[in-house]
Design an enzyme around this catalytic site. Structure first.
Site, short mmCIF file in Angstrom:
data_model
loop_
_atom_site.label_atom_id
_atom_site.label_comp_id
_atom_site.label_asym_id
_atom_site.label_seq_id
_atom_site.Cartn_x
_atom_site.Cartn_y
_atom_site.Cartn_z
N SER A 1 0.83 -1.22 0.00
CA SER A 1 0.00 0.00 0.00
C SER A 1 0.87 1.27 0.00
O SER A 1 0.62 2.19 -0.79
CB SER A 1 -0.97 0.01 1.19
N HIS B 1 -1.91 -8.88 2.01
CA HIS B 1 -1.56 -7.61 2.66
C HIS B 1 -2.68 -7.28 3.66
O HIS B 1 -2.93 -8.04 4.59
CB HIS B 1 -1.35 -6.56 1.57
N HIS C 1 5.92 -12.46 7.54
CA HIS C 1 6.13 -11.07 7.12
C HIS C 1 7.31 -11.00 6.16
O HIS C 1 8.26 -11.79 6.29
CB HIS C 1 6.40 -10.15 8.32
N ARG D 1 3.19 -4.48 16.68
CA ARG D 1 1.80 -4.01 16.53
C ARG D 1 0.84 -5.10 17.01
O ARG D 1 -0.23 -4.83 17.54
CB ARG D 1 1.51 -3.66 15.06
N ASP E 1 -2.12 -8.34 11.69
CA ASP E 1 -3.47 -8.76 11.33
C ASP E 1 -4.00 -9.93 12.16
O ASP E 1 -5.19 -10.21 12.15
CB ASP E 1 -3.52 -9.13 9.84
N1 AMX Z 1 1.46 -19.57 6.07
C1 AMX Z 1 1.91 -20.47 5.17
N2 AMX Z 1 2.95 -20.27 4.38
C2 AMX Z 1 3.60 -19.11 4.50
C3 AMX Z 1 3.22 -18.13 5.43
C4 AMX Z 1 2.08 -18.39 6.23
N3 AMX Z 1 1.61 -17.50 7.09
N4 AMX Z 1 4.06 -17.08 5.33
C5 AMX Z 1 4.94 -17.39 4.35
N5 AMX Z 1 4.64 -18.62 3.84
C6 AMX Z 1 5.29 -19.28 2.72
C7 AMX Z 1 5.16 -18.42 1.48
O1 AMX Z 1 3.88 -18.58 0.87
C8 AMX Z 1 6.29 -18.91 0.63
O2 AMX Z 1 5.90 -20.13 0.06
P1 AMX Z 1 6.35 -20.54 -1.44
O3 AMX Z 1 7.83 -20.66 -1.37
O4 AMX Z 1 5.63 -21.82 -1.68
O5 AMX Z 1 5.90 -19.42 -2.33
C9 AMX Z 1 7.36 -19.21 1.68
O6 AMX Z 1 6.67 -19.38 2.93
C10 AMX Z 1 8.38 -18.12 1.83
O7 AMX Z 1 7.71 -16.89 2.08
P2 AMX Z 1 8.39 -15.73 2.97
O8 AMX Z 1 9.63 -15.31 2.27
O9 AMX Z 1 8.50 -16.16 4.38
O10 AMX Z 1 7.27 -14.63 2.95
P3 AMX Z 1 7.02 -13.52 1.83
O11 AMX Z 1 7.92 -12.38 2.11
O12 AMX Z 1 7.05 -14.10 0.46
O13 AMX Z 1 5.51 -13.12 2.12
C11 AMX Z 1 3.66 -12.65 3.53
C12 AMX Z 1 5.16 -12.39 3.28
C13 AMX Z 1 3.20 -11.73 4.63
C14 AMX Z 1 2.89 -12.31 2.25
C15 AMX Z 1 3.47 -14.13 3.91
O14 AMX Z 1 4.13 -14.39 5.14
C16 AMX Z 1 2.02 -14.53 4.01
O15 AMX Z 1 1.41 -14.90 3.00
N6 AMX Z 1 1.41 -14.47 5.26
C17 AMX Z 1 0.01 -14.76 5.44
C18 AMX Z 1 -0.83 -13.56 4.99
C19 AMX Z 1 -0.67 -12.40 5.94
O16 AMX Z 1 -0.76 -12.52 7.15
N7 AMX Z 1 -0.46 -11.20 5.37
C20 AMX Z 1 -0.40 -9.95 6.16
C21 AMX Z 1 1.01 -9.40 6.29
C22 AMX Z 1 1.01 -8.09 7.03
C23 AMX Z 1 0.32 -7.05 6.22
O17 AMX Z 1 0.82 -6.63 5.21
N8 AMX Z 1 -0.85 -6.65 6.59
#
Ligand code: AMX
Length: 440
Positions: free
Chosen positions: A240, A270, A317, A326, A372
């Site tokens: 964002s 996000h 994250h 947070r 979140d």
């Molecule tokens: N559950 C399951 N798998 C997860 C995970 C979770 N909460 N967080 C990361 N992973 C997985 C990723 O999908 C990725 O898998 P892949 O290799 O098969 O594609 C792998 O772990 C490596 O990811 P990462 O480097 O640890 O995370 P990222 O930087 O690519 O993504 C985020 C970060 C937040 C998108 C990811 O942790 C996620 O999808 N979390 C769940 C959704 C969430 O809570 N989002 C809110 C974040 C805060 C915000 O912006 N509001």
């Protein structure tokens, strides 16, 4: 709002020579190298954005203008008789880096009130949308609809020096921010409270008025203040914030830029994650007939989610490598105000159970909860059970940080953003060269 603008101008004038000197004398100094992994992998860790408004340390979490979350809450003037500070004072702080006095915070609150009235045409736009439209779509559309009022674009067409760009940007951003609580509350009550609406009270601050317009009693006003401040800024690289910055870099005004940023916030990876967290926990409790799960049932449910290829919402994250402060700030609120609430107990059970499971799965770099994972529980407790609305609350907060940033972008004359792309063949060529180099 002469005083804040005067202070801001002073800060801008003090800051400009620093940016100028860095560009003039040190533009070639390297901040790092970009790897193939980063180019394909969402530019993770590439240091190519500049902001002084907040900084995210992977281990420590966010600092707003150098202050941690507890330091920020402690330093800012609280609304009289309330636990949490003026959001308006926080706006002053983010813009200037200076903690306002109570009188200064109150002056900003008065300025917000003068700007807060939302024109009827915005409500007409919202009312013309099918009622089942997602509240984030409505929120973004409402923001965009006000673009016709942009002072920036008006002054730009008249002809204005680059050094003055920040001023109408400040005007647009402040007006926009002052109107957002009304727009959010309007969407909420139109969609979920029988289209009945409550007007603002000129004696209340932004948090107080938001609670009033939502129709929710105290301490929801403090929830609003806490929530908006916690969600405001997380440095510049998140979707964002980066979107708002990117769109504004084309000299698009604050309305275009914020609306675009909200569309990014609406993604499930996000800002929509807070909605997903509640959907996940509610589904689980529903399956169990409204009861809290046993430890085994919870672990099975977490594994089931992972094994079906889904993410555990609210965990992980892109930058953080520990529990999000947070999350902790909201958890402390829950421990104080709703320690026995079953949903909070479930969220606390997930807090214990999810990290070791994510560690065992071995994919997520950060197995800890983010902002979140906790926020929806508080909303639910105070009666906001329509979880598709939660991201709008995040959006009101995120507007504070992103708008402060684009005012500074204009003040420092940041150019249009335009990174360079390469082809897959170029990456392969670079990879082959590196292999040949290491074989020597
Ligand atoms: N559950 C399951 N798998 C997860 C995970 C979770 N909460 N967080 C990361 N992973 C997985 C990723 O999908 C990725 O898998 P892949 O290799 O098969 O594609 C792998 O772990 C490596 O990811 P990462 O480097 O640890 O995370 P990222 O930087 O690519 O993504 C985020 C970060 C937040 C998108 C990811 O942790 C996620 O999808 N979390 C769940 C959704 C969430 O809570 N989002 C809110 C974040 C805060 C915000 O912006 N509001």
């Amino acid at each position: 709002m002469a005083k804040l603008k005067d202070t801001l101008l002073k800060k801008i004038e003090e800051h400009r020579p620093r940016t100028t000197a860095l560009l003039k004398d040190h533009a070639d100094v390297k901040l790092g190298e970009v790897t193939i992994g980063q180019a394909i992998g969402g530019a993770r860790g590439v240091r190519c954005l500049v902001t002084d408004i907040s900084y995210l340390d992977p281990m420590e979490g966010i600092r707003f203008r150098g202050k941690t979350i507890p330091e920020t809450f402690a330093a800012l003037p609280a609304v009289p008789g309330q636990e949490y500070p003026y959001v308006e004072g926080f706006w002053y702080f983010l813009l200037t880096g200076q903690i306002p006095t109570a009188a200064e915070a109150n002056e900003i609150a008065e300025d917000f009130k003068r700007r807060a009235e939302v024109p009827q045409y915005v409500f007409d736009v919202l009312r013309a949308m099918p009622r089942d439209t997602h509240p984030m779509t409505m929120f973004s559309a409402a923001i965009l609809s006000m673009q016709r009022e942009s002072r920036f674009i008006h002054e730009y067409h008249k002809g204005m020096g680059k050094m003055d760009y920040w001023d109408p940007m400040y005007e647009d951003a402040t007006t926009l921010l002052a109107r957002l609580p009304r727009i959010a509350a309007y969407i909420y009550r139109m969609k979920y409270r029988g289209d009945t609406h409550i007007s603002a009270d000129p004696n209340l601050d932004m948090g107080g008025n938001f609670a009033r317009m939502m129709g929710i009693d105290k301490p929801y006003d403090d929830v609003a203040r806490m929530y908006f401040i916690l969600h405001s800024d997380h440095e510049s690289g998140n979707v964002s914030a980066h979107t708002v910055h990117l769109v504004a870099s084309a000299l698009s005004d604050a309305f275009y830029a914020l609306s675009a940023g909200m569309n990014g916030l609406a993604g499930p990876l996000h800002g929509l994650a807070n909605e997903e967290v509640l959907r996940w926990t509610q589904n689980l409790m529903e399956k169990l007939g409204g009861k809290l799960p046993t430890e085994k049932q919870l672990k099975d449910a977490l594994w089931e989610t992972l094994n079906s290829g889904q993410v555990i919402p609210g965990y992980g994250h892109a930058v953080l490598r520990k529990t999000d402060p947070r999350y902790m700030a909201q958890r402390e609120f829950c421990l104080k105000h709703l320690p026995d609430f079953p949903l909070f107990k479930l969220v606390s059970m997930i807090y214990e159970a999810a990290p070791p499971i994510l560690q065992e799965q071995g994919k997520a770099k950060n197995p800890w909860p983010n902002v979140d994972a906790q926020s929806g529980v508080i909303q639910w407790y105070y009666g906001v059970t329509e979880y598709e609305f939660y991201t709008v609350l995040f959006g009101v907060g995120r507007a504070i940080g992103t708008l402060a940033n684009i005012i500074w972008d204009r003040a420092l004359g940041y150019p249009i953003e335009r990174p360079k792309s390469v082809t897959t063949a170029m990456l392969e060529e670079a990879a082959n060269k590196a292999m040949a180099g290491s074989a020597k």
